[in-house]
Every structure is written in structure tokens, then in C-alpha cells.
Motif scaffolding. Sequence first.
Motif, PDB file in Angstrom:
ATOM      1  N   ARG A 110      92.539  59.180  89.934  1.00 36.01           N
ATOM      2  CA  ARG A 110      93.416  58.614  89.230  1.00 36.01           C
ATOM      3  C   ARG A 110      93.378  58.660  87.779  1.00 36.01           C
ATOM      4  O   ARG A 110      94.270  59.100  86.999  1.00 36.01           O
ATOM      5  CB  ARG A 110      93.954  57.057  89.539  1.00 36.01           C
ATOM      6  CG  ARG A 110      94.410  56.584  90.722  1.00 36.01           C
ATOM      7  CD  ARG A 110      93.835  57.392  92.198  1.00 36.01           C
ATOM      8  NE  ARG A 110      94.145  56.599  93.430  1.00 36.01           N
ATOM      9  CZ  ARG A 110      93.931  57.281  94.444  1.00 36.01           C
ATOM     10  NH1 ARG A 110      93.264  58.211  94.575  1.00 36.01           N
ATOM     11  NH2 ARG A 110      93.966  56.364  95.612  1.00 36.01           N
ATOM     12  N   ILE A 111      92.157  58.259  87.450  1.00 35.84           N
ATOM     13  CA  ILE A 111      91.970  58.137  85.897  1.00 35.84           C
ATOM     14  C   ILE A 111      92.063  59.484  85.179  1.00 35.84           C
ATOM     15  O   ILE A 111      92.816  59.573  84.110  1.00 35.84           O
ATOM     16  CB  ILE A 111      90.550  57.531  85.572  1.00 35.84           C
ATOM     17  CG1 ILE A 111      90.579  56.182  85.986  1.00 35.84           C
ATOM     18  CG2 ILE A 111      90.161  57.513  84.051  1.00 35.84           C
ATOM     19  CD1 ILE A 111      91.568  55.057  85.595  1.00 35.84           C
ATOM     20  N   PRO A 112      91.295  60.512  85.605  1.00 36.65           N
ATOM     21  CA  PRO A 112      91.395  61.860  85.031  1.00 36.65           C
ATOM     22  C   PRO A 112      93.000  62.293  85.018  1.00 36.65           C
ATOM     23  O   PRO A 112      93.143  62.919  83.899  1.00 36.65           O
ATOM     24  CB  PRO A 112      90.701  62.737  85.619  1.00 36.65           C
ATOM     25  CG  PRO A 112      89.581  62.060  86.505  1.00 36.65           C
ATOM     26  CD  PRO A 112      90.245  60.699  86.790  1.00 36.65           C
ATOM     27  N   LEU A 113      93.562  62.367  85.968  1.00 31.52           N
ATOM     28  CA  LEU A 113      95.283  62.784  85.960  1.00 31.52           C
ATOM     29  C   LEU A 113      95.843  61.985  85.102  1.00 31.52           C
ATOM     30  O   LEU A 113      96.792  62.500  84.604  1.00 31.52           O
ATOM     31  CB  LEU A 113      95.524  62.700  87.331  1.00 31.52           C
ATOM     32  CG  LEU A 113      94.923  63.696  88.072  1.00 31.52           C
ATOM     33  CD1 LEU A 113      95.520  63.696  89.734  1.00 31.52           C
ATOM     34  CD2 LEU A 113      95.584  65.215  87.842  1.00 31.52           C
ATOM     35  N   GLN A 114      95.722  60.656  85.034  1.00 30.38           N
ATOM     36  CA  GLN A 114      96.586  59.902  84.249  1.00 30.38           C
ATOM     37  C   GLN A 114      96.086  60.091  82.670  1.00 30.38           C
ATOM     38  O   GLN A 114      97.139  60.210  81.863  1.00 30.38           O
ATOM     39  CB  GLN A 114      96.145  58.260  84.325  1.00 30.38           C
ATOM     40  CG  GLN A 114      96.958  57.534  83.480  1.00 30.38           C
ATOM     41  CD  GLN A 114      97.125  56.021  84.131  1.00 30.38           C
ATOM     42  OE1 GLN A 114      97.520  55.789  85.182  1.00 30.38           O
ATOM     43  NE2 GLN A 114      96.572  55.082  83.260  1.00 30.38           N
ATOM     44  N   VAL A 115      95.034  60.450  82.379  1.00 29.28           N
ATOM     45  CA  VAL A 115      94.638  60.880  80.875  1.00 29.28           C
ATOM     46  C   VAL A 115      95.245  62.160  80.543  1.00 29.28           C
ATOM     47  O   VAL A 115      95.753  62.366  79.570  1.00 29.28           O
ATOM     48  CB  VAL A 115      93.277  60.881  80.674  1.00 29.28           C
ATOM     49  CG1 VAL A 115      92.830  61.422  79.316  1.00 29.28           C
ATOM     50  CG2 VAL A 115      92.486  59.529  80.903  1.00 29.28           C
ATOM     51  N   ALA A 116      95.165  62.912  81.460  1.00 23.88           N
ATOM     52  CA  ALA A 116      95.713  64.566  81.348  1.00 23.88           C
ATOM     53  C   ALA A 116      97.224  64.314  81.213  1.00 23.88           C
ATOM     54  O   ALA A 116      97.846  65.039  80.312  1.00 23.88           O
ATOM     55  CB  ALA A 116      95.533  65.301  82.575  1.00 23.88           C
ATOM     56  N   GLY A 117      97.841  63.510  81.873  1.00 28.82           N
ATOM     57  CA  GLY A 117      99.362  63.317  82.193  1.00 28.82           C
ATOM     58  C   GLY A 117      99.982  62.632  80.555  1.00 28.82           C
ATOM     59  O   GLY A 117     100.828  63.464  80.087  1.00 28.82           O
ATOM     60  N   PHE A 118      99.147  61.766  80.240  1.00 28.58           N
ATOM     61  CA  PHE A 118      99.753  61.223  79.016  1.00 28.58           C
ATOM     62  C   PHE A 118      99.329  61.960  77.717  1.00 28.58           C
ATOM     63  O   PHE A 118     100.228  62.094  76.808  1.00 28.58           O
ATOM     64  CB  PHE A 118      98.816  59.948  78.889  1.00 28.58           C
ATOM     65  CG  PHE A 118      99.503  58.530  79.267  1.00 28.58           C
ATOM     66  CD1 PHE A 118     100.592  58.305  79.009  1.00 28.58           C
ATOM     67  CD2 PHE A 118      98.920  57.802  80.271  1.00 28.58           C
ATOM     68  CE1 PHE A 118     101.308  56.981  79.417  1.00 28.58           C
ATOM     69  CE2 PHE A 118      99.325  56.542  80.721  1.00 28.58           C
ATOM     70  CZ  PHE A 118     100.600  56.260  80.450  1.00 28.58           C
TER      71      PHE A 118
END
Length: 452
Positions: free
Chosen positions: A322-330
Motif C-alpha cells: 500500500r505505502i509505495p503505491l500511495q506515495v507514487a500516486g500522490f
Amino acid sequence: MKAAADGAPPQPLSAEQQRHRGHALLAAMLGMFLDGYDLSIIAVALLPLGNVWHLQATGTGTLMAMALLGALVGALLGGPLTDRFGRRKLLFPNIFLYIFGAIVSALSPNLAALCLGRFLIGLAVGMDYPLVATIVAEYSSAERRGNRFAWVNLAWYVGALLSSVVGWSLLALGPESWRWMLGSAAIPAIFLLWVRQRLPESPRWLARTGRTDAAQVALAHLQPQWSAERIAETLRQYQGKRRRTWRALLQHPWRRRLVLSVLPWFCLDVVALGIGLYFPVVLRQQGFAASNGAAAAINAAFLVISALGIAFILPRLDRWGRIPLQVAGFSLMTLGLALFAGFMLLHSLPGIYIGCALYAFGVGIGPGVTVFALAVEIFPTELRASAAGIATAVSRLGAVVSAALFPVLERVWGLPSVLVAMALVSAVGAAVTIRYAVESRQKTLENLENDG
């Protein structure tokens, strides 16, 4: 595939298990579908409604904020009620309230009545959010939970896209077409009532609240191939060491997790709801679309891009985390909004569309899914829905502020400056995610609770 609670190798799901989990997933997906449908149909309905009622910036902002304000109140109520009375008992009152709000909205004789209808719909959606998130978390296996969250959030975009198509089709009915648009939301809600009839209570909630016999029956129903010993051992794990009150959310380590679940979702809604609610109107007013129908169509195209982002992470969310994708998305959202603002100043329409596409894809691959998952996965069973309710309420507070201020700030600052401000909010979402990161990838809910 499912992971055994006692560490045994995953075994294939039986047909009955697949049916039960599929039913729970469908019930959750349709709940999110309603939210996507409603929030997007009002964006299209505003095109004829604004002309008929001659809405100014203040009136428009107030109207658009009412459903979000209702969702804020509903989430604060729905989370604790779901934890107190169980997942199943909240399945139906929310939807009845949604249907009533849709009817009130469609028949509204004035702005005050329409605001009331929109508030009631928001109240229903807000109460349903923590319920839906909790159902997904507690009825999914650890190695497939992220995939299920992605499917549920994809349903939001299906609802949003369908509402854009419905709204575009109904524009031909003329100045009063907005009534048919808002009333149409009652149709999928009626279908959801039928789907939710057979959804069982959560064995985790039953076990944690001391209803051991009922939990045993529910778990045996969901896992018919398990032995009595394995069911008993699983229920012992569900029961946990001790019950916690809501005050635990303000103590270590849950306070840190609450920040992770609240602030990034707040940032997402400040940006996404502000832009999403007004995007068709902005396209029309800025000359990016030649007609109301073209504005609705372009809006739908960017919703498709976000949906494609979710489709991209469907098989990857449980592997990448979840964390890597959330950072990438933002990060993509930040870049896309900055490009949108820059190319507006350069009067480059292709560049504007590139910026919008990057922004929309960023929402889909990251926070559009991950904030919803983290709001429930990282909390104990007896506080799961309450934590999700707090996160939803705070996010809707951001959306209320954004919805109310967007048309005013656009008029005072200009659209490029508003977009730059929203890019900065997206960057804050990425920074908070990095600072307070708690990864839930392929961990059981009990392991995540024991880590706390």
C-alpha cells in the motif's frame, strides 16, 4: 486461495466459500458504486441546474458541499454504530436513507430543499463507508485483501462513469433534466437492498464481542471444510488479548496509525473532490469543451483513466504494498496538477490534457484505493469501523472545504493558482505517507493488531 490462520499452506477455496466471499465483495462494491454514482451525477446535473436556478459561486459551493457535510456526520455516526451493533445491522438503514434523499433531491422546489436532499444522501453514504471498508477487510484473506479493496474502489469509478453516461443522455430532456439525474440514483440503491439480504455477520466481530457460539456458527458457514479444532483456534485468535475503547486510538501506537489513515485521505479529498465536482463546469467555462455534452464526455474520459490505474494495480497491490503505491500516486497527482496549471498559462490544450491524465492515473494507482484500505486494516476489530469513520469524516471535512471554496477561489485567484495549491496538498499527502508508514501487505488482521 486463502491463507490458514494457523500458518498452514493456502488451500483452494471451495465453491461455497467463493460464493460467500463473492457475495460480501458484491455488497461492498455496490455500496461504493452508489457513492461514485451520486458524486458524479451532481457534477453533470449542475450544468442544467446552474442555468435554471441562476446559481452564483456561493450557492453552487453550498449545494456541492451539502452531501459531503452529510457524509462527514454520517461517518462519525456509522463507524461507532458498526462497531457497537455489528456489521449486518447497518446494512439496510443506510440504503433506505439514500433512496429517500435521492427522491427529495429530485422533487426539490428550491435550493433549500435540494440541499436537504443532498445532505441526506451524504449522511447515508458516510454511514456506509466504514461499514463497506470493514466488510472488505474482515471477509477477505490476507493475500487477496488488497485486490478486494481495489475491486471495491473500481466500483466507485464504474458508478461515476455510469452516472456520466446517464447524465449525458438525460441532458436531452432539457432544463429539468437535473431532476431525472438526481432521482436515478435510487435505482441502483434498490438493487443493493436485495443483494445485502443474505450477507452474514462477521465472525471476527462476533468473537470479539463475546458471542462465541454465533461466531463458531458463522465461521463454520464460511469455512465448511475446516475442522472443529481449527475453527476453535481461529476464534481464539479473533478474540484477542483484551478489548479496547475508542480512547486507545489516541494512544501509542494507534495514534500514529490514525494519522496515517486520516491525513492522506484528507489530502486526497481536498484535491479529488474539489476538482471532480467542478471539472465539467470548469471545462465548459474555460473553453476546453464546446458544449455541456462535450464537457461530460471529457470528464468521463478522465474517470476511465483513473479506473485504468486501479485495473493496473489489481494484480499488484498485494505484491507491491500500500505505502509505495500511495506515495507514487500522490507524486503523480502533484506532477499532473502542476502541469495542468503550467500549460493553462501557456494556453496549450494538449499539455492540459496530459497533466489531467497524469493526475487521474495517479489517483487510480495510489490513494484512490490505498487510503480506503489503510483506514481499516491497521486497527483492531472492535475499533476498525470507528477508525474508518474518523478517517472518512476528516476526509469529508477536507472535501466540504474544497467544494465550498473551489468556485470562490477560482474566481479570486484564478484556476492556475488553485491547481498549484492542490498540487501542494497532494505533495503533503505523499510526505505524510512516508513519515507515518505502516505496511499491511499480506499480513492478517490479527498480525497487524499484534504488531501494534
